[in-house]
Scaffold this motif. Structure first.
Motif, PDB file in Angstrom:
ATOM      1  N   ARG A 155      34.228   9.189  67.993  1.00  9.43           N
ATOM      2  CA  ARG A 155      34.071  10.406  67.182  1.00  9.43           C
ATOM      3  C   ARG A 155      32.635  10.584  66.678  1.00  9.43           C
ATOM      4  NH1 ARG A 155      39.152  13.362  66.291  1.00  9.43           N
ATOM      5  NH2 ARG A 155      37.713  14.792  65.311  1.00  9.43           N
ATOM      6  N   ARG A 156      31.668  10.229  67.503  1.00 12.67           N
ATOM      7  CA  ARG A 156      30.260  10.401  67.120  1.00 12.67           C
ATOM      8  C   ARG A 156      29.922  11.887  67.063  1.00 12.67           C
ATOM      9  NH1 ARG A 156      26.645   5.570  68.653  1.00 12.67           N
ATOM     10  NH2 ARG A 156      28.186   3.974  69.047  1.00 12.67           N
ATOM     11  N   ASP A 157      29.140  12.255  66.070  1.00 16.33           N
ATOM     12  CA  ASP A 157      28.671  13.637  65.925  1.00 16.33           C
ATOM     13  C   ASP A 157      27.492  13.846  66.863  1.00 16.33           C
ATOM     14  OD1 ASP A 157      30.551  13.967  63.955  1.00 16.33           O
ATOM     15  OD2 ASP A 157      29.137  13.758  62.298  1.00 16.33           O
ATOM     16  N   VAL A 158      27.732  14.473  68.008  1.00 20.09           N
ATOM     17  CA  VAL A 158      26.662  14.636  68.989  1.00 20.09           C
ATOM     18  C   VAL A 158      26.409  16.086  69.393  1.00 20.09           C
ATOM     19  CG1 VAL A 158      26.944  12.330  69.958  1.00 20.09           C
ATOM     20  CG2 VAL A 158      28.230  14.218  70.929  1.00 20.09           C
ATOM     21  N   PHE A 159      27.276  17.015  69.014  1.00 20.59           N
ATOM     22  CA  PHE A 159      27.132  18.386  69.485  1.00 20.59           C
ATOM     23  C   PHE A 159      26.488  19.292  68.447  1.00 20.59           C
ATOM     24  CE2 PHE A 159      31.316  17.264  71.707  1.00 20.59           C
ATOM     25  CZ  PHE A 159      30.653  16.710  72.782  1.00 20.59           C
ATOM     26  N   ASN A 160      25.700  20.233  68.939  1.00 16.94           N
ATOM     27  CA  ASN A 160      25.190  21.334  68.133  1.00 16.94           C
ATOM     28  C   ASN A 160      25.486  22.615  68.906  1.00 16.94           C
ATOM     29  OD1 ASN A 160      23.167  21.702  70.101  1.00 16.94           O
ATOM     30  ND2 ASN A 160      21.749  20.349  69.003  1.00 16.94           N
ATOM     31  N   ASP A 161      25.060  23.732  68.393  1.00 15.96           N
ATOM     32  CA  ASP A 161      25.380  25.018  69.023  1.00 15.96           C
ATOM     33  C   ASP A 161      24.832  25.119  70.443  1.00 15.96           C
ATOM     34  OD1 ASP A 161      26.501  27.741  68.845  1.00 15.96           O
ATOM     35  OD2 ASP A 161      24.393  28.327  69.022  1.00 15.96           O
ATOM     36  N   GLU A 162      23.618  24.644  70.652  1.00 19.48           N
ATOM     37  CA  GLU A 162      22.998  24.716  71.979  1.00 19.48           C
ATOM     38  C   GLU A 162      23.770  23.877  72.998  1.00 19.48           C
ATOM     39  OE1 GLU A 162      18.653  23.911  74.108  1.00 19.48           O
ATOM     40  OE2 GLU A 162      18.979  23.257  72.043  1.00 19.48           O
ATOM     41  N   VAL A 163      24.139  22.669  72.617  1.00 20.27           N
ATOM     42  CA  VAL A 163      24.900  21.785  73.516  1.00 20.27           C
ATOM     43  C   VAL A 163      26.261  22.403  73.821  1.00 20.27           C
ATOM     44  CG1 VAL A 163      25.982  19.523  73.744  1.00 20.27           C
ATOM     45  CG2 VAL A 163      23.704  19.698  72.735  1.00 20.27           C
ATOM     46  N   LEU A 164      26.918  22.947  72.801  1.00 20.06           N
ATOM     47  CA  LEU A 164      28.236  23.561  73.024  1.00 20.06           C
ATOM     48  C   LEU A 164      28.136  24.781  73.939  1.00 20.06           C
ATOM     49  CD1 LEU A 164      29.808  23.222  69.466  1.00 20.06           C
ATOM     50  CD2 LEU A 164      30.491  21.996  71.538  1.00 20.06           C
ATOM     51  N   ALA A 165      27.077  25.562  73.812  1.00 23.09           N
ATOM     52  CA  ALA A 165      26.903  26.724  74.692  1.00 23.09           C
ATOM     53  C   ALA A 165      26.737  26.283  76.146  1.00 23.09           C
ATOM     54  CB  ALA A 165      25.705  27.560  74.241  1.00 23.09           C
ATOM     55  N   ASP A 166      25.926  25.249  76.377  1.00 27.60           N
ATOM     56  CA  ASP A 166      25.760  24.720  77.736  1.00 27.60           C
ATOM     57  C   ASP A 166      27.064  24.112  78.248  1.00 27.60           C
ATOM     58  OD1 ASP A 166      23.165  25.539  78.019  1.00 27.60           O
ATOM     59  OD2 ASP A 166      22.276  23.563  77.646  1.00 27.60           O
ATOM     60  N   MET A 167      27.765  23.410  77.357  1.00 24.24           N
ATOM     61  CA  MET A 167      29.029  22.798  77.750  1.00 24.24           C
ATOM     62  C   MET A 167      30.043  23.849  78.178  1.00 24.24           C
ATOM     63  SD  MET A 167      31.625  20.315  75.634  1.00 24.24           S
ATOM     64  CE  MET A 167      30.266  19.456  74.898  1.00 24.24           C
ATOM     65  N   GLU A 168      30.105  24.949  77.458  1.00 23.61           N
ATOM     66  CA  GLU A 168      31.033  26.014  77.824  1.00 23.61           C
ATOM     67  C   GLU A 168      30.735  26.534  79.230  1.00 23.61           C
ATOM     68  OE1 GLU A 168      32.770  30.328  76.277  1.00 23.61           O
ATOM     69  OE2 GLU A 168      31.181  29.333  75.134  1.00 23.61           O
TER      70      GLU A 168
END
Length: 134
Positions: free
Chosen positions: A28-41
């Motif tokens: 459960r490491r905090d690794v995502f931000n908005d930019e990472v989530l946008a690329d992930m999507e």
């Protein structure tokens, strides 16, 4: 192929299979931000296309993501999940300096629930009320 009812058509079937998926990061490491989530999507949308599936909804927080996926009956949900997690991990770790544990972005487990359609009780009642021949 879709029609106005939202049903999808295969060569020999008509279907409406949807799953709610949740993936959590390793420990459960905090690794995502908005930019990472946008690329992930975008990555997960492309993986779904490869499986003839559709990513209907996507969002997440620092340590997990939620997906709503529509998929054909010929696709094993576990195979789709493995590809979503594997491809996203590989591509995101290549692009971003994510805090991963031994190069593992995702926990090996995941949550999956079927969704959509009539409520379970309504479906049970519909089946019980069929005109069974004497």
């Amino acid at each position: 192929m879709d029609d106005s009812t939202g049903l999808r058509h295969g060569r020999t079937c008509v279907y409406d299979l949807q799953a709610h998926l949740v993936f959590v990061t390793k420990y459960r490491r905090d690794v995502f931000n908005d930019e990472v989530l946008a690329d992930m999507e975008a990555i997960m949308r492309d993986v779904c296309i490869d499986f003839n599936a559709r990513l209907i909804e996507f969002d997440g927080e620092d340590d997990h993501v939620h997906l709503l996926v529509s998929y054909p009956p010929k696709v094993a949900l576990s195979a789709l999940v493995n590809s979503l997690k594997g491809v996203s991990s590989r591509l995101l770790r290549k692009k971003y300096p994510l805090k991963t544990h031994r190069n593992h972005l995702w926990s090996p487990s995941y949550y999956a629930a079927s969704s959509g359609g009539a409520p379970l009780e309504a479906l049970k009642q519909y089946i019980r009320n069929q005109n069974r021949p004497d």
